[in-house]
Design a protein around this motif. Structure first.
Motif, PDB file in Angstrom:
ATOM      1  N   ARG A 135       0.766  -1.289  -0.183  1.00 60.63           N
ATOM      2  CA  ARG A 135      -0.109   0.033  -0.047  1.00 60.63           C
ATOM      3  C   ARG A 135       1.012   1.245  -0.183  1.00 60.63           C
ATOM      4  O   ARG A 135       1.742   1.400   0.813  1.00 60.63           O
ATOM      5  N   LYS A 136       0.726   2.034  -0.881  1.00 64.95           N
ATOM      6  CA  LYS A 136       1.451   3.189  -1.080  1.00 64.95           C
ATOM      7  C   LYS A 136       1.164   4.241  -0.259  1.00 64.95           C
ATOM      8  O   LYS A 136      -0.112   4.554   0.341  1.00 64.95           O
ATOM      9  N   TYR A 137       1.765   4.796   0.734  1.00 58.30           N
ATOM     10  CA  TYR A 137       1.448   5.690   1.886  1.00 58.30           C
ATOM     11  C   TYR A 137       2.141   7.072   1.657  1.00 58.30           C
ATOM     12  O   TYR A 137       1.763   8.094   2.614  1.00 58.30           O
ATOM     13  N   GLY A 138       2.945   7.184   0.806  1.00 55.90           N
ATOM     14  CA  GLY A 138       3.662   8.493   0.419  1.00 55.90           C
ATOM     15  C   GLY A 138       4.556   8.531  -0.486  1.00 55.90           C
ATOM     16  O   GLY A 138       5.008   7.575  -1.214  1.00 55.90           O
ATOM     17  N   GLN A 139       4.949   9.816  -0.964  1.00 51.52           N
ATOM     18  CA  GLN A 139       5.870  10.059  -2.090  1.00 51.52           C
ATOM     19  C   GLN A 139       6.558  11.342  -1.912  1.00 51.52           C
ATOM     20  O   GLN A 139       5.881  12.315  -1.450  1.00 51.52           O
ATOM     21  N   LYS A 140       7.560  11.562  -2.064  1.00 51.62           N
ATOM     22  CA  LYS A 140       8.513  12.538  -1.643  1.00 51.62           C
ATOM     23  C   LYS A 140       9.675  12.770  -2.603  1.00 51.62           C
ATOM     24  O   LYS A 140      10.412  11.661  -3.179  1.00 51.62           O
ATOM     25  N   VAL A 141       9.935  13.952  -2.920  1.00 48.03           N
ATOM     26  CA  VAL A 141      11.053  14.346  -3.887  1.00 48.03           C
ATOM     27  C   VAL A 141      12.378  14.625  -2.790  1.00 48.03           C
ATOM     28  O   VAL A 141      12.216  15.201  -2.043  1.00 48.03           O
ATOM     29  N   VAL A 142      13.374  13.552  -2.944  1.00 52.59           N
ATOM     30  CA  VAL A 142      14.416  13.701  -1.967  1.00 52.59           C
ATOM     31  C   VAL A 142      15.549  14.160  -2.388  1.00 52.59           C
ATOM     32  O   VAL A 142      15.789  14.636  -3.688  1.00 52.59           O
ATOM     33  N   HIS A 143      16.478  14.683  -1.711  1.00 53.68           N
ATOM     34  CA  HIS A 143      17.518  15.667  -1.963  1.00 53.68           C
ATOM     35  C   HIS A 143      18.450  14.729  -2.934  1.00 53.68           C
ATOM     36  O   HIS A 143      18.813  13.732  -2.618  1.00 53.68           O
ATOM     37  N   GLY A 144      18.818  15.531  -4.122  1.00 48.58           N
ATOM     38  CA  GLY A 144      19.877  14.794  -4.873  1.00 48.58           C
ATOM     39  C   GLY A 144      19.421  13.674  -6.184  1.00 48.58           C
ATOM     40  O   GLY A 144      20.002  13.269  -6.780  1.00 48.58           O
ATOM     41  N   ASN A 145      18.045  13.872  -5.839  1.00 53.46           N
ATOM     42  CA  ASN A 145      17.511  12.802  -6.976  1.00 53.46           C
ATOM     43  C   ASN A 145      16.022  13.515  -7.597  1.00 53.46           C
ATOM     44  O   ASN A 145      15.041  13.889  -6.679  1.00 53.46           O
ATOM     45  N   PRO A 146      15.865  13.984  -8.664  1.00 52.76           N
ATOM     46  CA  PRO A 146      14.733  14.856  -9.353  1.00 52.76           C
ATOM     47  C   PRO A 146      13.684  13.935  -9.449  1.00 52.76           C
ATOM     48  O   PRO A 146      12.470  14.297  -9.199  1.00 52.76           O
ATOM     49  N   ASN A 147      13.800  12.857  -9.164  1.00 53.82           N
ATOM     50  CA  ASN A 147      12.630  11.678  -9.225  1.00 53.82           C
ATOM     51  C   ASN A 147      12.252  11.512  -7.902  1.00 53.82           C
ATOM     52  O   ASN A 147      12.838  11.376  -6.905  1.00 53.82           O
ATOM     53  N   PRO A 148      10.891  11.434  -7.917  1.00 55.25           N
ATOM     54  CA  PRO A 148      10.113  11.266  -6.498  1.00 55.25           C
ATOM     55  C   PRO A 148      10.481   9.646  -5.891  1.00 55.25           C
ATOM     56  O   PRO A 148      10.487   8.706  -6.650  1.00 55.25           O
ATOM     57  N   ARG A 149      10.591   9.623  -4.577  1.00 59.12           N
ATOM     58  CA  ARG A 149      10.491   8.294  -3.992  1.00 59.12           C
ATOM     59  C   ARG A 149       9.364   8.018  -3.488  1.00 59.12           C
ATOM     60  O   ARG A 149       8.703   8.978  -2.765  1.00 59.12           O
ATOM     61  N   SER A 150       8.862   6.848  -3.684  1.00 57.86           N
ATOM     62  CA  SER A 150       7.597   6.352  -3.196  1.00 57.86           C
ATOM     63  C   SER A 150       7.669   5.470  -2.110  1.00 57.86           C
ATOM     64  O   SER A 150       8.616   4.711  -1.948  1.00 57.86           O
ATOM     65  N   TYR A 151       6.863   5.379  -0.957  1.00 55.36           N
ATOM     66  CA  TYR A 151       6.926   4.723   0.120  1.00 55.36           C
ATOM     67  C   TYR A 151       5.751   3.782   0.124  1.00 55.36           C
ATOM     68  O   TYR A 151       4.554   4.124  -0.065  1.00 55.36           O
ATOM     69  N   TYR A 152       5.881   2.656   0.522  1.00 61.55           N
ATOM     70  CA  TYR A 152       5.013   1.531   0.636  1.00 61.55           C
ATOM     71  C   TYR A 152       5.068   0.726   1.601  1.00 61.55           C
ATOM     72  O   TYR A 152       6.194   0.646   2.388  1.00 61.55           O
ATOM     73  N   LYS A 153       3.914   0.399   2.498  1.00 61.92           N
ATOM     74  CA  LYS A 153       3.736  -0.533   3.224  1.00 61.92           C
ATOM     75  C   LYS A 153       3.244  -1.966   2.921  1.00 61.92           C
ATOM     76  O   LYS A 153       2.415  -1.985   2.098  1.00 61.92           O
ATOM     77  N   CYS A 154       3.539  -3.055   3.581  1.00 63.24           N
ATOM     78  CA  CYS A 154       2.991  -4.425   3.048  1.00 63.24           C
ATOM     79  C   CYS A 154       1.678  -4.201   3.702  1.00 63.24           C
ATOM     80  O   CYS A 154       1.364  -3.803   4.955  1.00 63.24           O
ATOM     81  N   THR A 155       0.497  -4.862   3.084  1.00 62.14           N
ATOM     82  CA  THR A 155      -0.518  -4.770   3.322  1.00 62.14           C
ATOM     83  C   THR A 155      -1.141  -5.661   4.214  1.00 62.14           C
ATOM     84  O   THR A 155      -2.207  -5.680   5.070  1.00 62.14           O
ATOM     85  N   ASN A 156      -0.208  -6.529   4.693  1.00 67.99           N
ATOM     86  CA  ASN A 156      -0.430  -7.470   5.923  1.00 67.99           C
ATOM     87  C   ASN A 156      -0.493  -6.807   7.102  1.00 67.99           C
ATOM     88  O   ASN A 156       0.558  -6.149   7.453  1.00 67.99           O
ATOM     89  N   THR A 157      -1.537  -6.998   7.728  1.00 70.39           N
ATOM     90  CA  THR A 157      -1.707  -5.975   8.997  1.00 70.39           C
ATOM     91  C   THR A 157      -0.531  -6.282  10.136  1.00 70.39           C
ATOM     92  O   THR A 157      -0.206  -5.394  10.994  1.00 70.39           O
ATOM     93  N   ALA A 158      -0.300  -7.812  10.110  1.00 70.58           N
ATOM     94  CA  ALA A 158       0.763  -8.122  11.093  1.00 70.58           C
ATOM     95  C   ALA A 158       2.227  -7.731  10.441  1.00 70.58           C
ATOM     96  O   ALA A 158       3.006  -8.128  11.295  1.00 70.58           O
ATOM     97  N   CYS A 159       2.253  -7.377   9.618  1.00 69.34           N
ATOM     98  CA  CYS A 159       3.662  -7.277   8.837  1.00 69.34           C
ATOM     99  C   CYS A 159       4.070  -5.758   8.991  1.00 69.34           C
ATOM    100  O   CYS A 159       3.139  -4.830   8.422  1.00 69.34           O
ATOM    101  N   THR A 160       5.256  -5.503   9.427  1.00 69.63           N
ATOM    102  CA  THR A 160       5.538  -3.944   9.477  1.00 69.63           C
ATOM    103  C   THR A 160       6.519  -3.702   8.134  1.00 69.63           C
ATOM    104  O   THR A 160       7.174  -2.572   8.307  1.00 69.63           O
TER     105      THR A 160
END
Length: 190
Positions: free
Chosen positions: A31-56
């Motif tokens: 599950r994508k929970y965020g996206q951010k442009v990070v320093h030194g990279n013009p391409n955005p970084r996408s953040y994902y979590k495992c959709t399994n509730t017990a999995c972090t």
DNA sequence: CGTCTTTGACCAGCGC
DNA sequence: GCGCTGGTCAAAGACG
């Protein structure tokens, strides 16, 4: 698929791959929970979590700053559960930007990061990868091309920096290397 | 309706 | 303390 390494702290696996997709199918649902442009990279970084509730387990995906063909996937944590049943595909099931839908590329491989589902001797060996690399295996960096799905790559805990040293043109070679390493380190014949 | 993405806001860590 | 940066939250909307 380009390369992989793992930092010793916090079970972090860094995989670099040559891939057109922004979210290649690794067998798990994210599950994508965020996206951010990070320093030194013009391409955005996408953040994902495992959709399994017990999995972090989390991962973030970003394009290479210098070469957008390269995808850098960082897994933060290791799956302690089986991959979910296929729902057409994983989080890439949407057809936005033609990402990992059920498009059956000829070179797709159903390899997974994390704990494999079955209990064969092979998976018994593979189950050792994520959490207890002892003795540590020098599985660090691979170069693979032509992957659209992420392979299950055990990597060296002693490495803290993504460092690519070897080029393997075909993904099947990776599994040969893995098998050889297992054989060497664990006495497992796969 | 359930699942997923998008996106701006918020928060914490760090260096100065 | 302030600003920068990376990471996360959560509401809104899209989609099947």
């Amino acid at each position: 698929m380009i390369g992989a390494t793992r930092s010793c702290k916090s079970q972090r696996v860094i995989i670099q791959l040559e891939c057109e997709e922004n979210n290649p199918d690794d067998g798990f649902r994210w599950r994508k929970y965020g996206q951010k442009v990070v320093h030194g990279n013009p391409n955005p970084r996408s953040y994902y979590k495992c959709t399994n509730t017990a999995c972090t387990v989390k991962k973030h995906v970003e394009r290479g700053a210098e070469n957008v063909k390269f995808l850098l996937v960082t897994y933060d944590g290791i799956h302690e559960h089986d991959p979910p049943a296929a729902r057409g595909s994983t989080s890439g099931q949407k057809s936005q930007d033609g990402s990992s839908t059920s498009q059956d590329h000829n070179n797709h491989r159903t390899v997974r990061l994390g704990r494999p589902p079955s209990s064969s001797s092979a998976s018994q060996a593979l189950r050792l990868f994520p959490c207890s690399l002892d003795p540590p295996m020098d599985m660090t960096p691979f170069y693979i091309t032509g992957f659209a799905k992420l392979p299950s790559l055990p990597v060296n805990q002693n490495h803290t920096e993504p460092k690519i040293e070897r080029v393997i043109p075909d993904g099947t070679e990776v599994f040969k290397v893995i098998r050889d390493r297992l054989n060497l380190n664990f006495g497992l014949s796969l």
